[in-house]
Design a protein around this motif. Structure first.
Motif, PDB file in Angstrom:
ATOM      1  N   THR A 140       0.727  -1.329  -0.068  1.00 54.55           N
ATOM      2  CA  THR A 140      -0.009   0.023   0.100  1.00 54.55           C
ATOM      3  C   THR A 140       0.763   1.227  -0.068  1.00 54.55           C
ATOM      4  O   THR A 140       0.342   2.412   0.151  1.00 54.55           O
ATOM      5  CB  THR A 140      -0.846   0.012   1.225  1.00 54.55           C
ATOM      6  OG1 THR A 140      -0.231  -0.072   2.557  1.00 54.55           O
ATOM      7  CG2 THR A 140      -2.004  -1.110   1.183  1.00 54.55           C
ATOM      8  N   ASN A 141       2.049   1.119  -0.121  1.00 53.21           N
ATOM      9  CA  ASN A 141       2.953   2.240  -0.215  1.00 53.21           C
ATOM     10  C   ASN A 141       4.165   1.688  -0.797  1.00 53.21           C
ATOM     11  O   ASN A 141       4.446   0.518  -0.931  1.00 53.21           O
ATOM     12  CB  ASN A 141       3.536   2.802   1.209  1.00 53.21           C
ATOM     13  CG  ASN A 141       3.795   1.610   2.149  1.00 53.21           C
ATOM     14  OD1 ASN A 141       4.431   0.707   1.977  1.00 53.21           O
ATOM     15  ND2 ASN A 141       3.548   2.081   3.364  1.00 53.21           N
ATOM     16  N   GLY A 142       5.044   2.669  -1.132  1.00 50.35           N
ATOM     17  CA  GLY A 142       6.786   2.386  -1.703  1.00 50.35           C
ATOM     18  C   GLY A 142       6.652   2.914  -3.248  1.00 50.35           C
ATOM     19  O   GLY A 142       5.613   3.355  -3.749  1.00 50.35           O
ATOM     20  N   ILE A 143       7.733   3.070  -3.894  1.00 49.58           N
ATOM     21  CA  ILE A 143       7.725   3.243  -5.280  1.00 49.58           C
ATOM     22  C   ILE A 143       7.263   2.469  -6.103  1.00 49.58           C
ATOM     23  O   ILE A 143       6.368   2.959  -7.202  1.00 49.58           O
ATOM     24  CB  ILE A 143       9.459   3.497  -5.549  1.00 49.58           C
ATOM     25  CG1 ILE A 143      10.164   4.502  -4.656  1.00 49.58           C
ATOM     26  CG2 ILE A 143       9.657   3.809  -6.903  1.00 49.58           C
ATOM     27  CD1 ILE A 143      11.476   4.393  -4.683  1.00 49.58           C
ATOM     28  N   GLY A 144       7.274   1.131  -5.874  1.00 56.50           N
ATOM     29  CA  GLY A 144       6.523   0.155  -6.694  1.00 56.50           C
ATOM     30  C   GLY A 144       4.848   0.308  -6.784  1.00 56.50           C
ATOM     31  O   GLY A 144       4.186   0.383  -7.769  1.00 56.50           O
ATOM     32  N   PHE A 145       4.521   0.520  -5.478  1.00 55.62           N
ATOM     33  CA  PHE A 145       3.017   0.811  -5.510  1.00 55.62           C
ATOM     34  C   PHE A 145       2.674   2.278  -6.119  1.00 55.62           C
ATOM     35  O   PHE A 145       1.621   2.328  -6.942  1.00 55.62           O
ATOM     36  CB  PHE A 145       2.852   0.929  -3.910  1.00 55.62           C
ATOM     37  CG  PHE A 145       1.191   1.383  -3.542  1.00 55.62           C
ATOM     38  CD1 PHE A 145       0.066   0.603  -4.040  1.00 55.62           C
ATOM     39  CD2 PHE A 145       0.923   2.784  -3.335  1.00 55.62           C
ATOM     40  CE1 PHE A 145      -1.025   1.127  -3.655  1.00 55.62           C
ATOM     41  CE2 PHE A 145      -0.418   3.290  -3.132  1.00 55.62           C
ATOM     42  CZ  PHE A 145      -1.117   2.556  -3.234  1.00 55.62           C
ATOM     43  N   GLN A 146       3.495   3.186  -5.816  1.00 55.80           N
ATOM     44  CA  GLN A 146       3.272   4.426  -6.856  1.00 55.80           C
ATOM     45  C   GLN A 146       3.147   4.263  -8.277  1.00 55.80           C
ATOM     46  O   GLN A 146       2.380   4.977  -8.853  1.00 55.80           O
ATOM     47  CB  GLN A 146       4.284   5.429  -6.149  1.00 55.80           C
ATOM     48  CG  GLN A 146       3.749   6.739  -6.789  1.00 55.80           C
ATOM     49  CD  GLN A 146       4.325   7.934  -5.917  1.00 55.80           C
ATOM     50  OE1 GLN A 146       5.652   7.657  -5.349  1.00 55.80           O
ATOM     51  NE2 GLN A 146       3.983   9.192  -5.514  1.00 55.80           N
ATOM     52  N   LEU A 147       4.123   3.504  -8.636  1.00 50.90           N
ATOM     53  CA  LEU A 147       4.218   3.208 -10.240  1.00 50.90           C
ATOM     54  C   LEU A 147       2.849   2.677 -10.606  1.00 50.90           C
ATOM     55  O   LEU A 147       2.106   2.913 -11.546  1.00 50.90           O
ATOM     56  CB  LEU A 147       5.508   2.340 -10.548  1.00 50.90           C
ATOM     57  CG  LEU A 147       5.774   1.980 -11.957  1.00 50.90           C
ATOM     58  CD1 LEU A 147       7.326   1.823 -12.095  1.00 50.90           C
ATOM     59  CD2 LEU A 147       5.026   1.121 -12.531  1.00 50.90           C
ATOM     60  N   LEU A 148       2.598   1.520  -9.858  1.00 51.53           N
ATOM     61  CA  LEU A 148       1.360   0.797 -10.294  1.00 51.53           C
ATOM     62  C   LEU A 148      -0.031   1.837 -10.264  1.00 51.53           C
ATOM     63  O   LEU A 148      -1.073   1.593 -11.023  1.00 51.53           O
ATOM     64  CB  LEU A 148       0.930  -0.097  -9.151  1.00 51.53           C
ATOM     65  CG  LEU A 148      -0.257  -1.270  -9.519  1.00 51.53           C
ATOM     66  CD1 LEU A 148      -0.095  -1.867 -10.789  1.00 51.53           C
ATOM     67  CD2 LEU A 148      -0.347  -2.248  -8.279  1.00 51.53           C
ATOM     68  N   ASP A 149      -0.068   2.675  -9.271  1.00 48.10           N
ATOM     69  CA  ASP A 149      -1.056   3.639  -8.798  1.00 48.10           C
ATOM     70  C   ASP A 149      -1.197   4.434 -10.315  1.00 48.10           C
ATOM     71  O   ASP A 149      -2.277   4.927 -10.535  1.00 48.10           O
ATOM     72  CB  ASP A 149      -0.832   4.181  -7.546  1.00 48.10           C
ATOM     73  CG  ASP A 149      -2.178   5.345  -7.144  1.00 48.10           C
ATOM     74  OD1 ASP A 149      -3.176   4.627  -7.239  1.00 48.10           O
ATOM     75  OD2 ASP A 149      -1.743   6.318  -7.153  1.00 48.10           O
ATOM     76  N   ALA A 150      -0.226   4.947 -10.488  1.00 47.48           N
ATOM     77  CA  ALA A 150       0.135   5.965 -11.502  1.00 47.48           C
ATOM     78  C   ALA A 150      -0.267   5.425 -12.979  1.00 47.48           C
ATOM     79  O   ALA A 150      -1.040   5.715 -13.816  1.00 47.48           O
ATOM     80  CB  ALA A 150       1.598   6.348 -12.026  1.00 47.48           C
TER      81      ALA A 150
END
Length: 267
Positions: free
Chosen positions: A212-222
């Motif tokens: 629910t956090n982290g760079i990988g999660f932010q990439l997926l969210d984008a």
């Protein structure tokens, strides 16, 4: 010309291709006008908006950067350090005990043949979504190069060094710390360097699947939001992070293993 100026020129000579690639990328993407491939200037603007437009007291880092980047770095270093401790300890044991090596070799060969992403469902079932699952994925995926390099380094210690240590009455602990570990250190560092790159990759994979956090999660969210500059910005951030980690590791390796290079030069 001063030494600092010489170092700057050497660095500039190595990085001359970067602006050339960026200009070519900018021209090509501006010409193509494809939403899936935004220009570097658009990506840089989005990266600034996402991560580097915060207040000065937070070093201009945004809330998203402070929440996601340190979290991902913590997972990388936790998994890497844990894998390093376990891998070096087991590797030294394997390298110095032929019987133990033969006994566990089938298990090692089986384990290293399993792709770490294939065990994500198992780690999700064991640890649920969270840091423990991601660290377990990283440790399982990166421990093998550390273990095998440590084993190889410990196995090929110069016999003359061991005989000299025995002649001086070294205990087992003294032989380990003063002879075996220093002799195996170049191999160990090679495994640690490779595992650090793998840790970054597995961090991203584990965060894409269960986080629910982290760079990988932010990439997926984008990606889910069709924010393609944000997707590319995350990819660029990961590339820069990998480069910085590798550069820092090489600097530490050169400093720690300076004795090894000196010994090689004198022989």
């Amino acid at each position: 010309m001063t030494a600092a100026a010489m170092r700057f020129l050497r660095v500039a000579g190595r990085l001359w291709l970067v602006p050339v690639v960026l200009v070519a990328w900018e021209v090509a993407t501006r010409t193509a006008e494809d939403i899936f491939f935004p220009p570097p200037t658009v990506i840089a603007s989005r990266m600034h908006e996402l991560w580097f437009s915060g207040p000065a007291q937070h070093l201009w880092l945004t809330e998203g950067a402070l929440e996601n980047i340190p979290t991902s770095l913590g997972r990388i270093f936790s998994g890497w350090l844990l894998a390093g401790v376990i891998g070096i300890a087991l590797g030294i044991m394997l390298g110095r005990s032929e019987r133990f090596s033969q006994f566990v070799d089938p298990i090692i060969q089986f384990g290293r043949a399993i792709p770490p992403p294939a065990l994500l469902p198992l780690f999700l079932a064991l640890f649920a979504i969270g840091t423990q699952m991601q660290v377990a994925t990283i440790v399982f995926g990166i421990i093998w190069p550390i273990l095998l390099n440590a084993s190889d380094g410990a196995r090929h210690v110069d016999r003359l060094h061991l005989e000299t240590a025995s002649a001086f009455g070294f205990s087992r602990g003294q032989r380990l710390m003063r002879v075996i570990l220093p002799s195996a250190m170049p191999k160990i560092f090679a495994g640690l360097r490779l595992s650090l790159s793998l840790a970054l990759i597995l961090m991203v994979i584990s965060e894409l699947v269960g986080s629910t956090n982290g760079i990988g999660f932010q990439l997926l969210d984008a990606q889910r939001s069709y924010d393609y500059p944000g997707v590319w910005g995350s990819i660029v951030l990961l590339g820069v992070l990998g480069y910085v980690l590798n550069t820092a590791f090489l600097a530490a390796e050169r400093r720690i293993l300076s004795w090894h290079r000196t010994a090689n030069q004198t022989t």
